[in-house]
Design an enzyme around this catalytic site. Structure first.
Site, PDB file in Angstrom:
ATOM      1  N   TYR A  93      53.153 103.679 115.192  1.00  0.00           N
ATOM      2  CA  TYR A  93      52.671 104.301 116.436  1.00  0.00           C
ATOM      3  C   TYR A  93      51.688 105.427 116.124  1.00  0.00           C
ATOM      4  CZ  TYR A  93      52.872 106.404 121.101  1.00  0.00           C
ATOM      5  OH  TYR A  93      52.555 106.901 122.345  1.00  0.00           O
ATOM      6  N   ALA A  94      52.049 106.301 115.177  1.00  0.00           N
ATOM      7  CA  ALA A  94      51.171 107.412 114.829  1.00  0.00           C
ATOM      8  C   ALA A  94      49.842 106.907 114.277  1.00  0.00           C
ATOM      9  CB  ALA A  94      51.857 108.329 113.816  1.00  0.00           C
TER      10      ALA A  94
ATOM     11  N   LYS B 283      47.680 105.509 117.193  1.00  0.00           N
ATOM     12  CA  LYS B 283      47.124 106.546 118.055  1.00  0.00           C
ATOM     13  C   LYS B 283      46.105 107.412 117.319  1.00  0.00           C
ATOM     14  CE  LYS B 283      49.402 105.556 121.843  1.00  0.00           C
ATOM     15  NZ  LYS B 283      48.720 105.087 123.071  1.00  0.00           N
TER      16      LYS B 283
END
Length: 249
Positions: free
Chosen positions: A157-158, A161
């Site tokens: 996820y990091a 993003k």
């Protein structure tokens, strides 16, 4: 305190991930501000969510999977054929598949990147030619504070993003000369159906990190998105605006 009122009368807006959470709140807010809104999502929003004034135009749902290039091209084409243009784009579609690095499967990694980063790229790519031709457009990508810091259990996820922040900056450079601005918002923990599935201790930790003592609400993020879509932000380009209640302060 003063209240800001945005006017998007007759603007055509496209919002991805528009069936719930921040995406739904954004679609409703834009409709209330006069925009004609189209939403991409796998599922249609619940019929009970349409709390709109009589003069507002109800957002139109398109069943589009942003992981599929042909579906994105077709969906964007449908909107442009129907409306003649797209003025505003909010790339909000996103998923999580949490897991620590050494246990994360290839599928969990690729699924998150496919939606959160590649999906945003595909929609942006499909919308850009029309905006460039008209010499006008506003684009906001929904990133995350976890793009700006490491987060245990969220390497996929990091990374997705953080990639979205880089995409925002590069696209801003490429599209800015043709009158199209590209920016991002980076929400902290927000009370949405996605976050509601998290363990209570995770939510409490996020709350404790804030300076204001509460988690964000979709409306907090929507206000920042509307600003970046408006002419008030005409000279804000390539920026990532944190909306995190001070989580990273």
């Amino acid at each position: 305190m003063g209240r800001i009122r945005f006017d998007f009368t007759d603007d055509v807006a496209l919002v991805t991930g528009a069936a719930s959470g921040i995406g739904l709140a954004t679609a409703l807010a834009l409709a209330r501000c006069g925009a004609r809104v189209h939403g991409f999502d796998l599922e249609a929003p619940d019929e009970n969510v349409w709390d709109l004034p009589e003069e507002a135009v109800r957002p139109v749902h398109h069943a589009v999977d942003v992981r599929e290039p042909d579906a994105v091209r077709s969906g964007v084409g449908e909107v442009i054929e129907r409306e003649g243009r797209i003025d505003l784009l909010v790339n909000n579609a996103g998923i999580t598949r949490d897991g620590v690095l050494w246990k994360l499967s290839d599928e969990a990694w690729e699924d998150v990147l496919a939606v959160n980063l590649s999906g945003a790229f595909r929609v942006l790519r499909a919308v850009a030619p029309s905006m460039r031709e008209r010499g006008r457009g506003r684009i906001v990508n929904v990133a995350s504070v976890n793009a700006l810091r490491g987060k245990f259990g969220q390497v996929n996820y990091a990374a997705s993003k953080a990639g979205l922040v880089g995409l925002t900056r590069a696209a801003a450079r490429e599209l800015g000369p043709r009158g199209v601005t590209v920016n991002a918002v980076a929400p902290g923990m927000v009370e949405t159906p996605m976050s509601a599935a998290l363990p209570a201790e995770v939510l409490e930790q996020a709350r404790a990190e804030t300076a204001v003592g509460r988690l964000g609400k979709p409306g907090d993020v929507v206000a920042a998105i509307l600003f970046l879509l408006s002419d008030a932000a005409a000279h804000v380009v390539g920026e990532t605006l944190r909306v995190d209640g001070g989580q990273l302060s």
